[in-house]
Enzyme design. Structure first.
Site, PDB file in Angstrom:
ATOM      1  N   GLU A  34       8.363  16.294  15.562  1.00  0.00           N
ATOM      2  CA  GLU A  34       8.908  16.141  14.210  1.00  0.00           C
ATOM      3  C   GLU A  34       8.176  17.088  13.258  1.00  0.00           C
ATOM      4  OE1 GLU A  34       7.816  12.645  11.871  1.00  0.00           O
ATOM      5  OE2 GLU A  34       9.919  12.379  11.332  1.00  0.00           O
ATOM      6  N   GLU A  79       9.222   1.297  11.128  1.00  0.00           N
ATOM      7  CA  GLU A  79      10.237   2.353  10.990  1.00  0.00           C
ATOM      8  C   GLU A  79       9.470   3.673  11.004  1.00  0.00           C
ATOM      9  OE1 GLU A  79      12.216   1.018   7.420  1.00  0.00           O
ATOM     10  OE2 GLU A  79      13.521  -0.292   8.580  1.00  0.00           O
ATOM     11  N   LYS A  91       0.879  -1.183   0.000  1.00  0.00           N
ATOM     12  CA  LYS A  91       0.000   0.000   0.000  1.00  0.00           C
ATOM     13  C   LYS A  91       0.907   1.221   0.000  1.00  0.00           C
ATOM     14  CE  LYS A  91      -2.112   3.018   1.804  1.00  0.00           C
ATOM     15  NZ  LYS A  91      -1.892   4.410   1.373  1.00  0.00           N
ATOM     16  N   CYS A 145      13.410  10.737   7.091  1.00  0.00           N
ATOM     17  CA  CYS A 145      13.186  10.476   8.519  1.00  0.00           C
ATOM     18  C   CYS A 145      14.449  10.705   9.337  1.00  0.00           C
ATOM     19  CB  CYS A 145      12.701   9.050   8.710  1.00  0.00           C
ATOM     20  SG  CYS A 145      13.882   7.835   8.084  1.00  0.00           S
TER      21      CYS A 145
HETATM   22  P1  NAD Z   1       1.910   8.317   7.388  1.00  0.00           P
HETATM   23  O1  NAD Z   1       2.053   7.521   8.623  1.00  0.00           O
HETATM   24  O2  NAD Z   1       0.885   9.389   7.340  1.00  0.00           O
HETATM   25  O3  NAD Z   1       1.562   7.357   6.152  1.00  0.00           O
HETATM   26  C1  NAD Z   1       2.354   6.258   5.815  1.00  0.00           C
HETATM   27  C2  NAD Z   1       1.489   5.223   5.116  1.00  0.00           C
HETATM   28  O4  NAD Z   1       0.530   4.723   6.026  1.00  0.00           O
HETATM   29  C3  NAD Z   1       0.718   5.772   3.931  1.00  0.00           C
HETATM   30  O5  NAD Z   1       0.690   4.780   2.921  1.00  0.00           O
HETATM   31  C4  NAD Z   1      -0.674   5.987   4.520  1.00  0.00           C
HETATM   32  O6  NAD Z   1      -1.698   5.948   3.564  1.00  0.00           O
HETATM   33  C5  NAD Z   1      -0.762   4.820   5.478  1.00  0.00           C
HETATM   34  N1  NAD Z   1      -1.696   5.000   6.587  1.00  0.00           N
HETATM   35  C6  NAD Z   1      -2.037   6.143   7.223  1.00  0.00           C
HETATM   36  N2  NAD Z   1      -2.897   5.881   8.233  1.00  0.00           N
HETATM   37  C7  NAD Z   1      -3.087   4.554   8.249  1.00  0.00           C
HETATM   38  C8  NAD Z   1      -3.861   3.670   9.066  1.00  0.00           C
HETATM   39  N3  NAD Z   1      -4.611   4.119  10.076  1.00  0.00           N
HETATM   40  N4  NAD Z   1      -3.816   2.350   8.791  1.00  0.00           N
HETATM   41  C9  NAD Z   1      -3.062   1.869   7.786  1.00  0.00           C
HETATM   42  N5  NAD Z   1      -2.329   2.654   6.986  1.00  0.00           N
HETATM   43  C10 NAD Z   1      -2.323   3.978   7.206  1.00  0.00           C
HETATM   44  O7  NAD Z   1       3.347   8.881   7.050  1.00  0.00           O
HETATM   45  P2  NAD Z   1       3.768   9.845   5.845  1.00  0.00           P
HETATM   46  O8  NAD Z   1       3.241  11.207   6.126  1.00  0.00           O
HETATM   47  O9  NAD Z   1       3.431   9.187   4.564  1.00  0.00           O
HETATM   48  O10 NAD Z   1       5.367   9.841   5.981  1.00  0.00           O
HETATM   49  C11 NAD Z   1       6.089  10.703   6.800  1.00  0.00           C
HETATM   50  C12 NAD Z   1       6.425  10.036   8.114  1.00  0.00           C
HETATM   51  O11 NAD Z   1       7.132   8.815   7.881  1.00  0.00           O
HETATM   52  C13 NAD Z   1       7.352  10.851   8.984  1.00  0.00           C
HETATM   53  O12 NAD Z   1       6.942  10.750  10.325  1.00  0.00           O
HETATM   54  C14 NAD Z   1       8.711  10.182   8.803  1.00  0.00           C
HETATM   55  O13 NAD Z   1       9.627  10.366   9.851  1.00  0.00           O
HETATM   56  C15 NAD Z   1       8.296   8.749   8.708  1.00  0.00           C
HETATM   57  N6  NAD Z   1       9.332   7.952   8.047  1.00  0.00           N
HETATM   58  C16 NAD Z   1      10.095   7.101   8.804  1.00  0.00           C
HETATM   59  C17 NAD Z   1      11.109   6.345   8.202  1.00  0.00           C
HETATM   60  C18 NAD Z   1      12.006   5.404   8.981  1.00  0.00           C
HETATM   61  O14 NAD Z   1      12.732   4.634   8.351  1.00  0.00           O
HETATM   62  N7  NAD Z   1      12.008   5.440  10.298  1.00  0.00           N
HETATM   63  C19 NAD Z   1      11.326   6.475   6.842  1.00  0.00           C
HETATM   64  C20 NAD Z   1      10.526   7.352   6.111  1.00  0.00           C
HETATM   65  C21 NAD Z   1       9.528   8.097   6.719  1.00  0.00           C
HETATM   66  O1  6OD Z   2      18.213   4.070   3.452  1.00  0.00           O
HETATM   67  C1  6OD Z   2      17.421   3.295   3.986  1.00  0.00           C
HETATM   68  O2  6OD Z   2      17.547   2.069   3.934  1.00  0.00           O
HETATM   69  C2  6OD Z   2      16.269   3.828   4.699  1.00  0.00           C
HETATM   70  N1  6OD Z   2      15.441   2.920   5.262  1.00  0.00           N
HETATM   71  C3  6OD Z   2      16.072   5.157   4.775  1.00  0.00           C
HETATM   72  C4  6OD Z   2      15.000   5.760   5.439  1.00  0.00           C
HETATM   73  C5  6OD Z   2      14.847   7.083   5.318  1.00  0.00           C
HETATM   74  C6  6OD Z   2      13.751   7.766   5.910  1.00  0.00           C
HETATM   75  O3  6OD Z   2      13.137   8.642   5.373  1.00  0.00           O
END
Ligand code: NAD
Ligand code: 6OD
Length: 488
Positions: A392, A256, A180, A290
């Site tokens: 964040e 993550e 998804k 992130c």
């Molecule tokens: P988000 O949590 O809003 O959405 C992520 C995904 O989850 C999307 O596909 C969304 O449609 C889906 N989603 C949302 N609510 C849901 C629910 N209740 N049930 C199931 N699926 C659901 O995040 P975003 O805004 O797309 O991304 C930004 C966030 O992601 C930031 O907080 C960032 O730090 C984090 N992030 C973390 C990492 C990591 O590796 N730790 C990497 C990239 C992004």
């Molecule tokens: O580089 C990667 O493997 C990884 N998981 C990066 C995540 C970045 C977050 O936005």
């Protein structure tokens, strides 16, 4: 006449499938319509999960590791061959500079498949020859099995990179997946489905359902009774919702999540290198990684120099169209996300920040007025009690805060509910090791940032996640061993 925007369909059992409804995807660059996306709906989600289940019972389920490895390598080759199409699709959805997408997102997608092919090919079985005190001897060996149907839910910031970071190891371990993607970035997940078919991945092994989170494909997939495990990257709050969805059937989760990452800058650092590294860690992908640094703790004797050096580098960033020569920085992903970032820009001032650079919305001319642009922003005058230093933002922003001792720097950096990443900048390597080891994070860098070895563990502490992925850590999550004990 302008051509109509492409339709992005779901992908189930090896074929494109229309949804129950459609929604429009807007360009973050100028607000134009760039795609019409088919929202899956419960029936398509059901069909995708059923297709994945059926694939596990078919030839995919009996493939050898060597055969799966060969398939993963073919997918990587197809990514290379159709690289420019993937770049164009990712740029259209995200508005990122083209060179960034080519060098980071799409290059990493191919590398993800190659790296996990290498890892799984080199992984042996755990085995023990057991001698009991009573003289009996036994051979124990653990046979890895796939988890089954894995739901892969991913965000919009590094769409193809993060999707393949999970899909490649899941397939390496013999699972079938239902992906998804974010509603903001549907295109490359669907394009990857075509590549999977071309590479010979059996129908049903890789399925894509489009839609939103709550009351849509995200929730329908993660609450589905026939999903065996959930791997998720996104916001911590969403992680909590998905954890609740996984609880009734006690399904494994790998999370993550968000970060509020610190950099710690000591006076003995190589200043030009540190400033370049810091600027990259604050502003890469418009701060939408992130791992990006949003808190910079600086030893007081070099504080002013660091503030001035970072301000100069922020001023040198070139915001513009993804294909314009010299563009370093794209827009935020959407108007909705910009509204959130703008609220933090206003809050910072209310909380007593002095804005060193940025702080608002840039004027990039009429052509880009409909885009989600925001200025790269640096604040001083805040401390760890400010909400903008604790929450964040996920934009091109950082607060710079002075410290007087190593102990204080460690305390300030660890004073957060998150625990994803940190970077330590110093010429004293002993101190670099010492401070990095004290960071309560999943990944701590010394004199660099976001330098990746895909075999190393990746994940977060606290609100930043559960579990580790990367190399054998991913193989642990995406498989479940059966231990066989044979008395000899
Ligand atoms: P988000 O949590 O809003 O959405 C992520 C995904 O989850 C999307 O596909 C969304 O449609 C889906 N989603 C949302 N609510 C849901 C629910 N209740 N049930 C199931 N699926 C659901 O995040 P975003 O805004 O797309 O991304 C930004 C966030 O992601 C930031 O907080 C960032 O730090 C984090 N992030 C973390 C990492 C990591 O590796 N730790 C990497 C990239 C992004
Ligand atoms: O580089 C990667 O493997 C990884 N998981 C990066 C995540 C970045 C977050 O936005």
């Amino acid at each position: 006449m302008a051509s109509s925007p492409p339709s992005v369909l779901n992908h189930v059992a090896g074929a494109p499938v229309a949804g129950v409804a459609t929604f429009v995807k807007h360009s973050p660059v100028d607000g134009s319509v760039v795609a019409v996306v088919h929202e899956a709906g419960p029936e398509v989600v059901d069909a995708a999960v059923a297709a994945a289940r059926a694939a596990l019972a078919g030839p995919w389920g009996s493939m050898t590791v060597a055969e799966r490895v060969a398939l993963l390598r073919r997918v990587a080759d197809r990514i290379d061959e159709r690289r420019e199409e993937l770049v164009a699709a990712e740029v259209r959805d995200t508005g990122k500079p083209e060179h960034l997408v080519r060098e980071l997102d799409v290059a990493r997608a191919a590398l993800n498949f190659r790296s996990f092919a290498d890892t799984v090919a080199a992984t042996g079985l755990d085995s023990f020859l057991t001698d009991l005190p009573d003289g009996r001897r036994a051979l124990n060996y653990a046979v890895p099995k796939p988890l089954g149907v894995v739901a892969v839910v991913v965000p919009w910031n590094l769409p193809l990179l993060l999707l393949t970071w999970k899909v490649a190891p899941a397939l390496a371990c013999g699972n079938a997946v239902v992906v998804k993607p974010s509603e903001e970035t549907p295109s490359t997940a669907t394009l990857l489905a075509e590549l999977m078919v071309e590479a010979g991945v059996p129908a049903g092994v890789y399925n894509v359902v489009h839609g939103f989170g709550p009351d849509s494909a995200g929730e329908q997939l993660t609450t589905h009774a026939d999903v065996d495990a959930i791997t998720f990257t996104g916001e911590s709050r969403t992680g909590a919702a998905i954890m609740r969805a996984a609880a009734p059937r006690v399904r494994p989760v790998s999370f993550e999540l968000g970060g509020k990452n610190a950099a710690v800058v000591f006076a003995d650092c190589d200043l030009p290198r540190t400033l370049d590294g810091l600027a990259r860690s604050i502003f890469l992908n418009t701060g939408q990684v992130c791992l990006c640094t949003e808190r910079v703790y600086v030893e007081r004797s070099v504080f002013d120099e660091v503030v001035a050096g970072l301000a100069e580098r922020a001023g040198a960033l070139r915001l513009g169209r993804p294909d314009a020569p010299g563009t370093t920085t794209g827009p935020l992903i959407s108007q909705e996300h910009r509204a959130k970032v703008q609220a933090y820009l206003d809050l910072a001032v209310e909380e007593g920040a002095t804005v060193v650079v940025g702080g608002g919305v840039p004027d990039l001319g009429e052509e880009l007025a409909g885009g989600a642009w925001v200025e790269p922003t640096l604040w001083v005058g805040l401390d760890n009690s400010a909400r903008v230093v604790r929450e964040e933002v996920f934009g091109p922003v950082a607060a710079l805060i002075p410290f007087d001792s190593e102990e204080e720097a460690v305390r300030l950096a660890n004073d957060t509910d998150y625990g994803l990443a940190a970077a330590v900048w110093t010429s004293d390597l002993e101190r670099g090791h010492r401070v990095a080891q004290q960071m309560r994070v999943g990944m701590a860098w010394v004199n660099t940032w976001y330098l990746r070895d895909l075999r190393s563990p990746f994940g977060g502490a606290g609100l930043s996640g559960i579990g580790r992925e990367g190399g054998r850590h991913s193989l642990h999550f995406y498989s479940e061993p059966t231990n066989v004990c044979v008395q000899l």
